[in-house]
Write an enzyme that holds these catalytic residues in place. Structure first.
Site, PDB file in Angstrom:
ATOM      1  CE1 TYR A   1      -3.843   2.279   0.299  1.00 23.77           C
ATOM      2  CE2 TYR A   1      -2.781   3.146   2.273  1.00 23.77           C
ATOM      3  CZ  TYR A   1      -3.761   3.228   1.301  1.00 23.77           C
ATOM      4  OH  TYR A   1      -4.666   4.262   1.319  1.00 23.77           O
ATOM      5  CG  HIS A   5       6.283   5.100  16.761  1.00 22.71           C
ATOM      6  ND1 HIS A   5       7.085   4.447  15.849  1.00 22.71           N
ATOM      7  CD2 HIS A   5       6.257   4.306  17.875  1.00 22.71           C
ATOM      8  CE1 HIS A   5       7.544   3.316  16.369  1.00 22.71           C
ATOM      9  NE2 HIS A   5       7.050   3.207  17.601  1.00 22.71           N
ATOM     10  CB  THR A  32      -0.467  10.811  17.680  1.00 22.13           C
ATOM     11  OG1 THR A  32       0.571  11.109  16.737  1.00 22.13           O
ATOM     12  CG2 THR A  32       0.067  10.926  19.098  1.00 22.13           C
ATOM     13  CE1 TYR A  49      -4.131  -5.237  17.575  1.00 25.24           C
ATOM     14  CE2 TYR A  49      -5.557  -3.361  17.080  1.00 25.24           C
ATOM     15  CZ  TYR A  49      -5.325  -4.728  17.095  1.00 25.24           C
ATOM     16  OH  TYR A  49      -6.293  -5.589  16.638  1.00 25.24           O
TER      17      TYR A  49
END
Length: 412
Positions: free
Chosen positions: A235, A363, A300, A294
């Protein structure tokens, strides 16, 4: 008397009459006869009346037509103009009556885009193979003469006569794109179509081109930090390659292109079990299941409502700038904060369950949209706490079987 002695009277001079040639008519005689005909019995007056009367009627009808009135404000973006070859044209006038193809138009974002285009007065052709799209998302347009639906996979060539191409066809969730990565071939086919028919082409790229970014927030000038052989690379790298092909067709073949980098988007008509974080949490909370977060939940994301995205895509298509443009909401939430907002919206007693993080999960993700603000006049309007209840209402109706027609066909 024998037959050889029969004489036909008057035929003896036949040879002489064949050689007779009358005098050619004088050139002014025909004109004189025409004038006499028109003057006789006032035929000229009736001819002039016959010409003047339809002209007056047509002029009155045209001036009373609200769609043709120059005072009629174009919609929906009367303050935006399109730079055409003949100068600046009001956007509403330019786009009214355009013939537009939306690949992936039966999907989540595509169906909302189709709603807006149809409402604006365009003729829309939806091309979708229904891998992740749903016919119910566009059923409310069946019977509209400005709407067409073609079941087709864009990995196969397609020839249509259109003015604009919104290329949205691509599985966008990990569950689907890992199963069927189709970024590159579909984009190549649609670029070929744009080249053949002279259509303007808009590519919906993604914030995933930034990978796990080392720059925060991400600007369009950032080249990204992507693992080219990771589980998400089909992707991530697929969209990066799609952007490359789009710019190559622009520079090498003169195709008019636009590139949008879309950040996390949510809203009604999302696939319920597509593995994306917002749909996962909402569906789990409605089903009274633990909401899964998770890792440590500190990673964020930014979340924009689907109507804001559609607005940005249309402004980009009708504007003068190629891009790429970040289209996202700069409001930043940790995954744990998102789960808490879902909890407050649906069920304060819902449990949150932590699980090991997935591979190559970024992250931080937050768009810098200053370029879109400046050049497109666009910024998101719907905050998460306002948009989430609309999505929850749609999910509740679909999960528990309350098929409310108004909900499935509503335009945001």
């Amino acid at each position: 008397m024998g037959s050889s002695e029969l004489i036909f009277r008057g035929h003896g001079t036949q040879q002489e009459s064949d050689s007779y040639t009358p005098k050619p008519p004088k050139p002014w005689e025909s004109l004189t006869r025409l004038v006499r005909y028109l003057v006789r019995e006032q035929r000229l007056m009736f001819l002039l009346i016959g010409i003047a009367l339809p002209t007056i009627i047509f002029t009155m009808l045209y001036s009373s037509n609200p769609l043709s009135s120059p005072e009629d404000p174009p919609e929906p973006y009367h303050k935006i103009v399109y730079q055409g070859s003949g100068g600046k044209i009001p956007l509403g006038l330019k786009s009214r009556g355009s013939r537009i193809v939306v690949t992936g138009g039966a999907g989540f974002v595509g169906s909302h885009l189709v709603d807006r285009l149809i409402k604006r007065g365009d003729s829309v052709i939806v091309v979708d193979n229904f891998f992740t799209g749903n016919k119910e998302n566009v059923m409310h347009h069946f019977g509209n003469p400005n709407f067409e639906l073609i079941r087709h996979d864009v990995v196969e060539p397609l020839l249509l006569e259109v003015d604009q191409i919104y290329h949205l066809a691509c599985p966008a969730s990990p569950v689907h794109y890992k199963y069927n990565p189709t970024n590159v071939v579909g984009t190549l086919n649609m670029l070929g179509l744009a080249k053949r028919v002279g259509a303007r082409f808009l590519l919906t790229s993604t914030s995933e081109v930034y990978g796990d970014p080392l720059q925060h927030p991400q600007k369009e000038t950032y080249w990204g930090n992507v693992n080219p052989i990771g589980v998400r690379s089909c992707y991530d790298e697929g969209k990066r390659t799609a952007e490359t092909l789009t710019m190559d067709y622009h520079r090498g073949a003169g195709v008019e292109v636009r590139i949008a980098r879309i950040f996390n988007t949510y809203g009604p008509r999302m696939c319920i079990d597509d593995g994306r974080v917002v749909s996962n949490l909402v569906a789990q909370a409605l089903r009274k299941e633990p909401m899964t977060v998770y890792g440590d939940g500190k990673q964020t994301r930014s979340f924009q409502f689907v109507s804001d995205l559609v607005e940005g895509l249309m402004r980009l298509m009708e504007g003068e700038h190629v891009g790429p443009f970040n289209l996202g909401n700069p409001g930043e939430f940790t995954m744990l904060e998102l789960a808490e907002v879902v909890q407050q919206t649906i069920d304060p007693n819902a449990k949150i369950e932590f699980r090991p993080n997935t591979e190559d999960d970024p992250h931080k993700r937050k768009p810098d949209i200053s370029r879109a603000k400046e050049l497109l006049g666009w910024e998101p309007k719907v905050p998460l706490r306002k948009g989430l209840p609309m999505m929850v209402k749609d999910f509740r109706q679909r999960i528990f079987g309350d098929h409310n027609k108004d909900a499935s066909s509503s335009t945001l």
